[in-house]
Write an enzyme that holds these catalytic residues in place. Structure first.
Site, PDB file in Angstrom:
ATOM      1  N   ASP A  29       0.849  -1.191   0.000  1.00 37.01           N
ATOM      2  CA  ASP A  29       0.000   0.000   0.000  1.00 37.01           C
ATOM      3  C   ASP A  29       0.887   1.245   0.000  1.00 37.01           C
ATOM      4  O   ASP A  29       1.867   1.322   0.743  1.00 37.01           O
ATOM      5  CB  ASP A  29      -0.926  -0.010   1.227  1.00 37.01           C
ATOM      6  CG  ASP A  29      -2.084   0.954   1.067  1.00 37.01           C
ATOM      7  OD1 ASP A  29      -3.234   0.485   0.980  1.00 37.01           O
ATOM      8  OD2 ASP A  29      -1.852   2.180   1.022  1.00 37.01           O
ATOM      9  N   ILE A  30       0.512   2.210  -0.820  1.00 42.06           N
ATOM     10  CA  ILE A  30       1.327   3.430  -0.949  1.00 42.06           C
ATOM     11  C   ILE A  30       1.257   4.295   0.311  1.00 42.06           C
ATOM     12  O   ILE A  30       2.163   5.099   0.557  1.00 42.06           O
ATOM     13  CB  ILE A  30       0.882   4.215  -2.207  1.00 42.06           C
ATOM     14  CG1 ILE A  30       2.014   5.078  -2.741  1.00 42.06           C
ATOM     15  CG2 ILE A  30      -0.381   5.039  -1.961  1.00 42.06           C
ATOM     16  CD1 ILE A  30       1.779   5.591  -4.153  1.00 42.06           C
ATOM     17  N   HIS A  98     -10.292  -5.201  -3.101  1.00 43.64           N
ATOM     18  CA  HIS A  98      -8.932  -5.457  -2.632  1.00 43.64           C
ATOM     19  C   HIS A  98      -8.991  -5.865  -1.170  1.00 43.64           C
ATOM     20  O   HIS A  98      -9.803  -5.359  -0.407  1.00 43.64           O
ATOM     21  CB  HIS A  98      -8.017  -4.242  -2.820  1.00 43.64           C
ATOM     22  CG  HIS A  98      -8.620  -2.967  -2.350  1.00 43.64           C
ATOM     23  ND1 HIS A  98      -9.599  -2.299  -3.072  1.00 43.64           N
ATOM     24  CD2 HIS A  98      -8.420  -2.233  -1.226  1.00 43.64           C
ATOM     25  CE1 HIS A  98      -9.958  -1.213  -2.409  1.00 43.64           C
ATOM     26  NE2 HIS A  98      -9.266  -1.156  -1.273  1.00 43.64           N
ATOM     27  N   HIS A 100      -6.977  -5.800   2.277  1.00 44.87           N
ATOM     28  CA  HIS A 100      -5.851  -5.215   3.004  1.00 44.87           C
ATOM     29  C   HIS A 100      -5.293  -6.269   3.957  1.00 44.87           C
ATOM     30  O   HIS A 100      -6.055  -6.934   4.675  1.00 44.87           O
ATOM     31  CB  HIS A 100      -6.307  -4.048   3.886  1.00 44.87           C
ATOM     32  CG  HIS A 100      -6.813  -2.850   3.157  1.00 44.87           C
ATOM     33  ND1 HIS A 100      -6.041  -1.728   2.939  1.00 44.87           N
ATOM     34  CD2 HIS A 100      -8.031  -2.575   2.622  1.00 44.87           C
ATOM     35  CE1 HIS A 100      -6.765  -0.809   2.305  1.00 44.87           C
ATOM     36  NE2 HIS A 100      -7.973  -1.299   2.110  1.00 44.87           N
TER      37      HIS A 100
HETATM   38  P1  5GP Z   1      -9.720   1.400   0.339  1.00 42.35           P
HETATM   39  O1  5GP Z   1      -9.757   2.693   1.088  1.00 42.35           O
HETATM   40  O2  5GP Z   1     -10.463   1.503  -0.977  1.00 42.35           O
HETATM   41  O3  5GP Z   1     -10.103   0.206   1.138  1.00 42.35           O
HETATM   42  O4  5GP Z   1      -8.203   1.156   0.016  1.00 42.35           O
HETATM   43  C1  5GP Z   1      -7.522   1.713  -1.062  1.00 42.35           C
HETATM   44  C2  5GP Z   1      -6.057   1.620  -0.722  1.00 42.35           C
HETATM   45  O5  5GP Z   1      -5.323   1.807  -1.907  1.00 42.35           O
HETATM   46  C3  5GP Z   1      -5.595   2.679   0.277  1.00 42.35           C
HETATM   47  O6  5GP Z   1      -5.062   2.048   1.425  1.00 42.35           O
HETATM   48  C4  5GP Z   1      -4.574   3.488  -0.505  1.00 42.35           C
HETATM   49  O7  5GP Z   1      -3.492   3.899   0.275  1.00 42.35           O
HETATM   50  C5  5GP Z   1      -4.159   2.513  -1.592  1.00 42.35           C
HETATM   51  N1  5GP Z   1      -3.721   3.157  -2.814  1.00 42.35           N
HETATM   52  C6  5GP Z   1      -4.377   4.174  -3.460  1.00 42.35           C
HETATM   53  N2  5GP Z   1      -3.690   4.526  -4.565  1.00 42.35           N
HETATM   54  C7  5GP Z   1      -2.590   3.723  -4.606  1.00 42.35           C
HETATM   55  C8  5GP Z   1      -1.499   3.627  -5.525  1.00 42.35           C
HETATM   56  O8  5GP Z   1      -1.384   4.343  -6.525  1.00 42.35           O
HETATM   57  N3  5GP Z   1      -0.555   2.673  -5.254  1.00 42.35           N
HETATM   58  C9  5GP Z   1      -0.652   1.845  -4.167  1.00 42.35           C
HETATM   59  N4  5GP Z   1       0.319   0.941  -4.005  1.00 42.35           N
HETATM   60  N5  5GP Z   1      -1.666   1.920  -3.282  1.00 42.35           N
HETATM   61  C10 5GP Z   1      -2.622   2.849  -3.505  1.00 42.35           C
END
Ligand code: 5GP
Length: 112
Positions: A29-30, A98, A100
Site C-alpha cells: 500500500d502506498i 482489494h 488489506h
Molecule cells: P480502500 O480505502 O479503498 O479500502 O483502500 C484503497 C487503498 O489503496 C488505500 O489504502 C490506498 O493507500 C491505496 N492506494 C491508493 N492509490 C494507490 C497507488 O497508486 N498505489 C498503491 N500501491 N496503493 C494505492
C-alpha cells in the site's frame, strides 16, 4: 473509467509488487497504515465484495489463500489483520475489490 488498480495491473502505473499470478496481484500500500501493509487485488474487476457473484467464489478463496501466503512470506508470525472496506461507510476509496493485510504492530479493536 479504469481505477488506479487496473492501471497497476496493466503496468501503466508502477507499484511495489510482492506477488502476482493469473488471478491476482499483491502490492504494498502506498500509504501504509502499519509496518507491513499490502493489498491483494483480483485481476478481474469486481467493484466490491458486496457486488461479487457466485462465479467469483474460487477467485475470492484464492485471494484469501494468497493473503495468508504472502503474510507468511512477510514474516508476520505474531499475527496480522485482514480488512475489506465495502462502500462509503466501510471506508472504500478505490472501487476495485482489494484485501488489506496489515501487520507488524498490535491492532486495536474496535477498528476506527
Ligand atoms: P480502500 O480505502 O479503498 O479500502 O483502500 C484503497 C487503498 O489503496 C488505500 O489504502 C490506498 O493507500 C491505496 N492506494 C491508493 N492509490 C494507490 C497507488 O497508486 N498505489 C498503491 N500501491 N496503493 C494505492
Amino acid at each position: 473509467m479504469s481505477t488506479i488498480f487496473e492501471k497497476i495491473i496493466s503496468g501503466q502505473i508502477p507499484a511495489d509488487i510482492l506477488y502476482q499470478d493469473d488471478q491476482c496481484i499483491v502490492i504494498r500500500d502506498i500509504e501504509a497504515q502499519a509496518p507491513t501493509h499490502f493489498l491483494v487485488i483480483p485481476k478481474k474487476v469486481i467493484s466490491r465484495i458486496g457486488n461479487a457473484e457466485d462465479q467469483d467464489r474460487s477467485t475470492l478463496g484464492h485471494l484469501l489463500l494468497i493473503a495468508a501466503k504472502i503474510a507468511n512470506q512477510e514474516n508476520l508470525d505474531s499475527g496480522y489483520r485482514i480488512v475489506i472496506n465495502n462502500g462509503n461507510d466501510g471506508g472504500e476509496t478505490v472501487p476495485h475489490l482489494h484485501i488489506h493485510v496489515l501487520g507488524g504492530r498490535q491492532m486495536k479493536w474496535p477498528p476506527g
